[in-house]
Each structure stands twice: as C-alpha cells, then as structure tokens.
Design an enzyme around this catalytic site. Structure first.
Site, mmCIF file in Angstrom:
data_model
loop_
_atom_site.group_PDB
_atom_site.id
_atom_site.type_symbol
_atom_site.label_atom_id
_atom_site.label_comp_id
_atom_site.label_asym_id
_atom_site.label_seq_id
_atom_site.Cartn_x
_atom_site.Cartn_y
_atom_site.Cartn_z
ATOM 1 N N GLU A 141 -3.841 7.372 16.723
ATOM 2 C CA GLU A 141 -2.467 7.373 16.752
ATOM 3 C C GLU A 141 -1.862 8.561 17.907
ATOM 4 O O GLU A 141 -2.170 9.591 17.343
ATOM 5 C CB GLU A 141 -1.594 7.165 15.634
ATOM 6 C CG GLU A 141 -1.894 6.156 14.643
ATOM 7 C CD GLU A 141 -1.272 6.067 13.303
ATOM 8 O OE1 GLU A 141 -0.202 5.392 13.014
ATOM 9 O OE2 GLU A 141 -1.873 6.989 12.381
ATOM 10 N N HIS A 197 -7.272 0.702 5.722
ATOM 11 C CA HIS A 197 -7.431 -0.075 7.134
ATOM 12 C C HIS A 197 -8.700 0.114 7.479
ATOM 13 O O HIS A 197 -9.361 -0.753 8.146
ATOM 14 C CB HIS A 197 -6.319 0.676 8.154
ATOM 15 C CG HIS A 197 -4.883 0.628 7.817
ATOM 16 N ND1 HIS A 197 -4.338 -0.448 7.169
ATOM 17 C CD2 HIS A 197 -3.820 1.361 8.157
ATOM 18 C CE1 HIS A 197 -3.129 -0.436 6.941
ATOM 19 N NE2 HIS A 197 -2.755 0.650 7.365
ATOM 20 N N LYS A 247 0.835 -1.164 0.060
ATOM 21 C CA LYS A 247 -0.121 -0.001 0.049
ATOM 22 C C LYS A 247 0.661 1.169 0.072
ATOM 23 O O LYS A 247 1.903 1.112 0.443
ATOM 24 C CB LYS A 247 -1.032 0.016 1.287
ATOM 25 C CG LYS A 247 -0.491 0.767 2.466
ATOM 26 C CD LYS A 247 -1.530 0.821 3.411
ATOM 27 C CE LYS A 247 -1.057 1.745 4.557
ATOM 28 N NZ LYS A 247 -1.080 3.069 4.649
ATOM 29 N N HIS A 279 -1.050 -4.536 5.812
ATOM 30 C CA HIS A 279 -0.297 -5.302 6.722
ATOM 31 C C HIS A 279 -1.624 -5.342 8.029
ATOM 32 O O HIS A 279 -1.598 -6.443 8.851
ATOM 33 C CB HIS A 279 0.741 -4.737 7.219
ATOM 34 C CG HIS A 279 0.412 -3.551 7.888
ATOM 35 N ND1 HIS A 279 0.568 -2.390 7.196
ATOM 36 C CD2 HIS A 279 0.316 -3.298 9.172
ATOM 37 C CE1 HIS A 279 0.576 -1.267 8.027
ATOM 38 N NE2 HIS A 279 0.526 -1.624 9.246
#
Lengths: 389, 514
Positions: free
Chosen positions: B238, B262, B170, B200
C-alpha cells in the site's frame, strides 16, 4: 536523417488512426497494414506507455448504406470497451450498377486508467457495391482472427436465401439480429426462418429485442423466488402487457409477445388450436395452464408514448397481483409492486433505463452459445404471431 | 434457509442471477460509523437500484447518538450521494429506498435498547409478513461480544418463521485466545451457519477469479505443484499510511491488519486443492486444510523467519510524507511494524519444499496486490547466454489490484543472426479492464447479497479464522523478546527495509520488482 523523417511521418500517420481517423488501404493489404499499425503503436512511447491491441472476438457487421454503417460504427466503438474485437463492417450497396470493393482500417481506443496502458481494437470497413456484394465473404473470411468466436450482426431484416448471408452464416458462431427492426407483417415469417436455420446448425441466435427483456424477466422472476410470492406462480390466471406507442404509428407487439412467450414456455402454458386470431395492433387470447386457463392481453397504451414495454401485471386466482410499470414522470425508473391477499405486499422503485443498442449488443456478445430459454420463447412467440399454426 | 433448500423457480432458467434474497431486515449496529456511511448503505442503495434487493427489504440503524428516523435518512442520503457507485442520486429511487430505513437509538450494553429493537422489528415484519433478520456488527470490535450476548438475552437470535444471521466485521480477535473467545460467545447464542465473518477482500471479483483461473482451466492445475513451481510470492503493498487510524494500528500492526486475514486468505486460495463442489463448506474445507498444513513458525524462529519494518519520513509521488511515529495517536517510540516479510512452507503432498514468501507494508512505492508463481528453471541450460547467467524463470502473476489481470513471462529469442541465441523475457498479458470493460461491483455489494442469500462461500468459518490465528500467534509471541528491530528502518516510498532483500537473497531468490 531522411530515414528519421520518414519514420516520424509513418508514426504520425498511425497516431492519426489511433486517434480515430480512417485510412483507406488496398484490399489485399489490409492484414499487413494492420500489422504495421500495431508494430508502430507498440514502439511509440511518446505518450507514455505504448498502446496495446486487444481482441477477444470477431464481430462482422452488415449494413446497407452509409448512414447505417455510421450507426454501426458508433455502436461498435461503445461496445469495444467491453469487447475489444476485430470488427469487420460490410457496407453494402447491392443496387449499384458497377461492382467495386474498397477497404479502410480504423481503431477504437479507450481512455486509459491513470497509469494504465491505452487499449485499442481494430476495425476493417469494406465498401462493396453491385455484384461485389455477393462475393464480399471471400474477403471477410481470411480476415477473421483464428480461434476466436465469430459474431455476425445483421443490421437489417435477414434474407434467409441471400447468398452473402448464407456464406457468412456458414463461418459464424453467433447470429445477432433485432426483431424490433422487422416490418411487423414479416416478423413471424422471418423469425420462423431464423429459428429453422439455428435449429439446423450450431449457430446460436441472438435477438436484441429479447435482450431488451432481460431486466423485465429478472424483475418478474424475483416475485417468485421465495415465499410468499412463490406459491402464486402456478396459480396465475391473467397477464396484461401494455406497450408504449406513438399515436398514429402501428405499435410493435414483438417485444410483448416475446415476454408472453417466455412466461408460457417456462410455465408450461400452451396455446389451444384456433384460440387466437393474430392481429398487428393488439391481441387477446387464452392459454391453457396446469391450473386452468390464463387470459392474456397485449395492448398498446397511447397514454405512454415512446417505445418498448410500458407495464406488465400478473394476477393469480386468489387475488394476488404482481406488477411492474415504468414511472410516468421518470422513465429511467419503474415501480415494482406486489399485492397479496394475506395483506402483505410491497412497492419499490428500481432503475429501468431503456438500454442502448450498444448495451444490448454488448450483453449478447457475452453469450457463449445457444440460449435455450430464448429458443423456447421464440417457438412460443412465433406460434402467437401466426395464430397457433 | 441454505442454498440446497432453495425452491426452484422456473423463471430463473437462463437468467444470470439465480435468485434474489427473501424479504429481510438488515440491522446495522454502529450505524453512525464510517463503515455504514462509506460502504454499507451506499452498497445497499446500489443493489436496490439494480433491483437486486427483495421487495420488503428494510434497514434499521442502531447507534448510541440520539436521532430521528428522518435525521438518520437524511444522513444516509448524504452518504449515498457521496459514496454510491452509481454516483448521481435518483430522487424517486432514493425516496422509495429511504422509506424503509429506520433508526433505533440505544447503548449497546443496555437491555432496554434490545427490547426497543425487538418492538421495531415486530412492527416492520408485521407489514412485510417476513421474519428474516440480518445483523451487521459495524461497531468497534470491543462491542461484538456484548451485542451478541444482548441479542441472545432478548431472544433475537432466532425466529420460528424466518432466518436470522449475523455478519461480523474484521478484525476478528487480536490473537488466537481472543478470537476463540469471541467464537465461543457468538456460538453460545448463534449456530455456526448463522455467523458470517466478513473479509471484504474475498468479495473482490479478482480474488474469486483465482478459483476460476485455477479450476476452470485445464492447463494450469497440472503444473500447480512442487514439481514445477520453485516458489510463490504474495505481495500486498500500500502506498498510503495509516490514514488517521493510529489508535487501531498501534495495537494491530501489519500482521493483524493484513497478514492474519487478507494475506492468508490469498495464500489458501492459491494453494488449496480443488473442492469437490463449489458449495460453501466444500470450498472452505479445502482452504482450512491449507492453513492447517502451514508449518508453524515457533516463537524462537520468529526473528529469523520474518523481517519487520516501520516507515520513516520519505517521498511518495513527489509528496513528502511523515514517518509512522509522527502520525496521530502513534507513540513516539512505537515498536509497531508497518511492514512484514515472511517465509512459510505448506507441509502437504502438493507443496512440500516450496517456499511461500509474503510481504506487506504501508507507505511502499505503489499500491499493488499480487500473487506470483515462479516456476522452476528448465532442467538443462540448452541456450548459453552471453554473460553466463541463467535465463529468467517463467512467472505467472495474478494481480488482484489495482490493474487486475494475469500475465505470464516467458523467454523468447531476440530477433537477429548470430551463433549465440539471445533470449529475453517477454510478457503475455491479460488485463480485466481490457477484456471486461465494466466496473466490478463493490465487494460489499457482493457480500451483503451473499449473506442475505445464505451463501457463506466467501465468508470465513470458525476453524479457518482460528487456524489463521494459530499460525500468527507464535510469531507475535516470538517478537516480544528480544528487543524489536531498530525502527524506523525503511524510508516511506521505498520497498521496505534492506533486511527484507537480504532475507530472500539468503535463499538465492529475489523479490519481484513491481
């Protein structure tokens, strides 16, 4: 004021248990003492977040003598990180003249991750002596956490006719033993008995000696997952297994026989009647396979002192050889190699640590029922041990 | 070879892993890059150490810098020592692993480089006797098309006696048009079943566990719909900033960096119908159906249906941190969003009328990824509260990271006498770290192994990636006009702009306090 002081003393006492100390309690009060412990722990925020109790299974351990009990305690402490459980250790002294039963509670706590809560699991230790040993199941059964699986870890040769063993077996889902601890001359008889017990009940049997083979089995299976190795699986004609041994000490062939039993059960190899004379130091016999016969050799290797399997080689009629061998200069690693007649082949180094007892037990606690591959293997291995009878 | 074609190995009965990959060569484009050193080679070494890689496995690193095989191995050794999950490097295991690592120096647009690669592969394969190849595009995305085309020209995209696959990192495109173009290029030289688009996030155990939780337990699925669920909140927060990736982030923003991939993956796993089987296409079919059923947010509604934010300076964990515009390679008047909240609806039978709120941002107070299912209130307020408020709704929260687990909030009576019952929410908590005290394998280990095994379940299919862009594109189009909000509009270390709170409050709801 006095109330506050009392409360502090109680908290200090419970903090000591969570730090690893053992507290003697009255046998009938075990459950209520544990309730008090977790209540105090839940309210205690001195160290940040309160600790939490976790429990995913019941683990009942049986030990004869304090040394074995101490060992079991250490193993459970390591296992509790992965399998927080209510563990109940029975420390038995059946030869004591007077009957007695005393109890203590303790906890196994894990160091929390940053910002996480400390997770603890509980342990009850029951010291039973004399005639009380035979009746200790009456104390154990009400202490089992309902609705969770019960694992009985019998850290000794299991006595199939023993009253306590039978009573505990009736209440467990899973019996864990280690055939490596059995006296070689009794192994076949004991495993036969255990096989019968599990066949006649819903209890699943786990042998830590079988668990020791998991990595070996994985590596062997890899040879035949895909071409070009796959084509040789049905054409194997020789199996050589070497056991590490200590000079002057009788080698334990059980692990090797389980490995050969596994190959035989999966590949449909059968022992012909009268083809084998069982021995305790080394074995050599032939099995009948779909493509002909398979020569089996199981030998101790005095050049590699230690314990467990040292090497395995499988040979096919065409000259293909598949081998796994622990490295002589680094016993944490092994060499896995394949030599194929078409000229291709490979050799690689993989990790092959000797698994600790805690790792083996932990793997067995992962299982949720009967292990058909093990039961079929055991049936074969027992046949090899008693000469195909 | 697909899973269905796997030859059954009787020795696999009772073993946890069902097979190991066939011998193959992994060719990493971008071998000098950060991803190769921090993730790929350490993951391969860890797999090798655990005996999960096949004998006859080799790695070829391809990059532009001149380097010998030996220099490349030495670089990788340092990377493994630093980033391997198993920490201490085992010399004999490393030596055996490194013996099969090679380096090929070439410009990605130089046809000569691919001839050199072909000859290297031929030499390796003549020794192993296997012709299976896995390409990994770990380069900047601008090289993806070029590399695919050159592989095609060099005849390296298929072989007669083995499989050939390609993993694409990505970001996959920066909008629908570029993603579709990249798909066209890839599929002009590879077939769809050769292409593994990696996200991932899908390699994380806890993400996979969403499916297990939903479809292996009988008690949740019957209440998993509009009749019982009031709304769903997906949070991907985050605490870190952009970590020196200013150049990339200026072009991406949170919508391309997190939401398009995601967040929409989590959405589709949480909202999908049960697949008929756990086969790759059965699972991906259901995920795509969710993305296709997401009601589009047309450009003219983009301002109203989303809240954008950008962090200014602030304090996180006692440390002063710079604002986004003060970061390296970020424009002083940047209009790139570092925070986004949006509301979407899935127009299908199960989810009609249930809003899904998604929020994601940088420099928020903590790192947390969570899917929270907020259930409807009971139809009748049987227990009056002392202040007249409603009892808190039941919440089922699935935490993906960092403290993976599942918890359920429900009301319980506060002990004590009194005519009026006092009810307080309590939490029933399950943490993975508590029940399964082993370290989960790195997501890259899982995904590398799956791609070698030909299992594409955890990889994104062409229609999936395009459906995700088809949802995101009109939103970004709508943001170009009128002017972006006045940035920065939230302080680093806070839960985003005030407008995000007002946004959800307009619906009579509130963000979960995390």
């Amino acid at each position: 004021m006095a109330e506050a002081v009392d409360r502090m003393e109680v908290l200090d006492e419970y903090r000591a248990i969570l730090s690893g100390e053992t507290r003697r309690v009255d046998v009938p009060a075990v459950e209520s003492e544990l309730t008090q412990l977790w209540k105090a722990a839940a309210e205690d925020t001195l160290e940040g977040q309160p600790v939490v109790r976790a429990c995913v299974l019941n683990l009942v351990g049986y030990a004869q003598g304090d040394d074995v009990a101490q060992h079991i305690n250490e193993v459970i402490s390591q296992v509790s990180a992965r399998h927080p459980s209510r563990s109940i250790i029975i420390v038995a002294d059946p030869r004591a003249k007077s009957a007695g039963l005393r109890a203590s509670i303790s906890a196994h706590c894990q160091i929390p991750l940053a910002g996480g809560r400390q997770v603890c699991s509980e342990q009850i230790t029951l010291h039973a002596s004399g005639a009380a040993v035979d009746e200790v199941h009456g104390t154990v059964l009400p202490l089992l956490v309902p609705g969770l699986p019960v694992f009985l870890w019998w850290h000794d040769e299991p006595p199939p006719d023993n009253h306590l063993f039978q009573e505990l077996l009736d209440s467990c889902d899973h019996l864990v033993i280690d055939s490596a601890d059995f006296a070689p001359e009794r192994t076949a008889a004991l495993l036969t008995d255990l096989q019968r017990i599990t066949q006649e009940s819903d209890i699943a049997l786990s042998d830590l000696n079988w668990s020791r083979l998991t990595h070996w089995r994985e590596l062997v299976a890899q040879f035949f997952d895909a071409s070009p190795g796959r084509q040789y699986l049905d054409r194997l004609d020789a199996v050589n297994v070497e056991i590490a041994s200590i000079h002057g000490k009788q080698p334990d062939l059980t692990e090797g026989l389980l490995l050969i039993g596994w190959l035989a059960s999966r590949l449909g190899w059968v022992l012909e009647e009268g083809a084998l004379r069982p021995r305790l130091d080394a074995m050599s016999f032939k099995l009948k396979s779909g493509a002909g016969s398979v020569t089996v050799k199981l030998t101790p290797d005095p050049h590699h002192p230690g314990e467990g399997l040292h090497s395995l080689s499988l040979r096919a009629a065409d000259g293909a050889v598949f081998a796994i061998s622990r490295k002589a200069d680094d016993e944490t690693c092994g060499v896995v190699s394949a030599e194929l007649p078409e000229g291709s082949g490979y050799s690689r180094v993989v990790q092959m640590d000797l698994p600790s007892e805690a790792t083996l037990l932990s793997d067995e606690l992962d299982s949720s029922g009967h292990d058909a591959a093990f039961e079929e293997t055991l049936a074969q291995a027992v046949r090899f041990m008693d000469g195909g009878q | 070879m697909t899973i269905e074609e796997t030859v059954e190995n009787p020795l696999r009965v009772g073993l946890r892993s069902q097979r190991t990959p066939e011998p193959n060569t992994l060719i990493i484009f971008g071998a000098s890059g950060d991803l190769t050193q921090r993730k790929l080679v350490p993951a391969l070494y860890d797999l090798s150490l655990e005996g999960l890689l096949p004998g006859g496995f080799s790695v070829v690193g391809m990059a532009r810098r001149p380097k010998t095989h030996s220099e490349f191995r030495s670089e990788m050794k340092g990377a493994v020592a630093q980033h391997s999950r198993t920490k201490s490097l085992q010399p004999s295991a490393w030596d055996a692993f490194a013996a099969n690592i090679y380096y090929c120096q070439a410009e990605f647009n130089d046809p000569g480089g691919y001839i050199q690669l072909a000859s290297m592969l031929q030499k390796i394969e003549s020794e192993t006797g296997c012709h299976n190849r896995l390409y990994y595009l770990a380069t900047p995305p601008r090289y993806y098309s070029e590399i695919a085309k050159r592989l095609g020209e060099a005849g390296l995209t298929a072989s007669d006696d083995g499989w050939t696959r390609i993993i694409v990192e990505k970001p996959f495109g920066r909008d629908l048009a570029s993603a579709a173009e990249l798909n066209r290029t890839l599929l002009s030289v590879f077939s769809e079943d050769q292409v593994y688009r990696i996200d991932h996030y899908l390699g994380k155990d806890t993400v996979q566990n969403i499916l297990v939780f939903r479809f292996a337990n009988g008690i949740f699925e019957p209440i998993w719909d509009r009749r019982y669920i009031d709304h769903v909140q997906i949070t991907m927060a985050e605490s870190i900033g952009i970590e020196g990736r200013g150049g990339y982030y200026e072009r991406a923003g949170v919508i391309r960096d997190i939401i398009q991939n995601h967040a929409l993956q989590l959405l589709s796993l949480a909202a999908m119908e049960p697949p008929a089987t756990f086969e790759p296409d059965a699972v991906r079919d259901e995920k795509v159906k969710v993305l296709r059923a997401v009601r589009p947010i047309p450009p003219e509604d983009a301002q109203e249906s989303t809240v954008r934010g950008q962090y200014g300076p602030g304090v996180i964990s006692g440390q002063r941190v710079a604002g986004y515009r003060e970061e390296d390679r970020v424009e002083a008047d940047s209009a790139t969003e570092t925070y986004l909240a949006l509301r979407l609806f899935i127009d299908n039978w199960r989810w009609a009328g249930v809003p899904f709120y998604i929020r994601s941002g940088k420099r928020l107070p903590k790192r947390v990824t969570e899917i929270a299912i907020i259930f409807r209130q009971p139809p009748l307020a049987l227990f009056p509260t002392t202040d007249g408020s409603r009892i808190e709704p039941n919440v089922l929260s699935i935490t993906i990271q960092p403290d993976e687990g599942i918890s359920l909030n429900f009301g319980s009576k506060v002990p004590g006498p009194g005519a009026a019952l006092r009810i307080r929410p309590v939490e029933m908590d399950f943490r993975y770290g508590t029940s399964f005290g082993v370290a989960a394998p790195d997501a890259y280990e899982r995904l590398l192994l799956d791609s070698m095994l030909g299992d594409a379940t955890l990889f994104t299919r062409r229609d999936e990636v395009e459906a995700a862009w088809a949802f995101v594109n009109p939103i970004t189009d709508g943001w170009t006009n009128p002017e972006p909000p006045s940035f920065p509009n939230y302080e680093a270390g806070t839960w985003g702009p005030d407008e995000a709170d007002e946004f959800i409050q307009r619906d009579g709801r509130k963000w979960r306090r995390l």
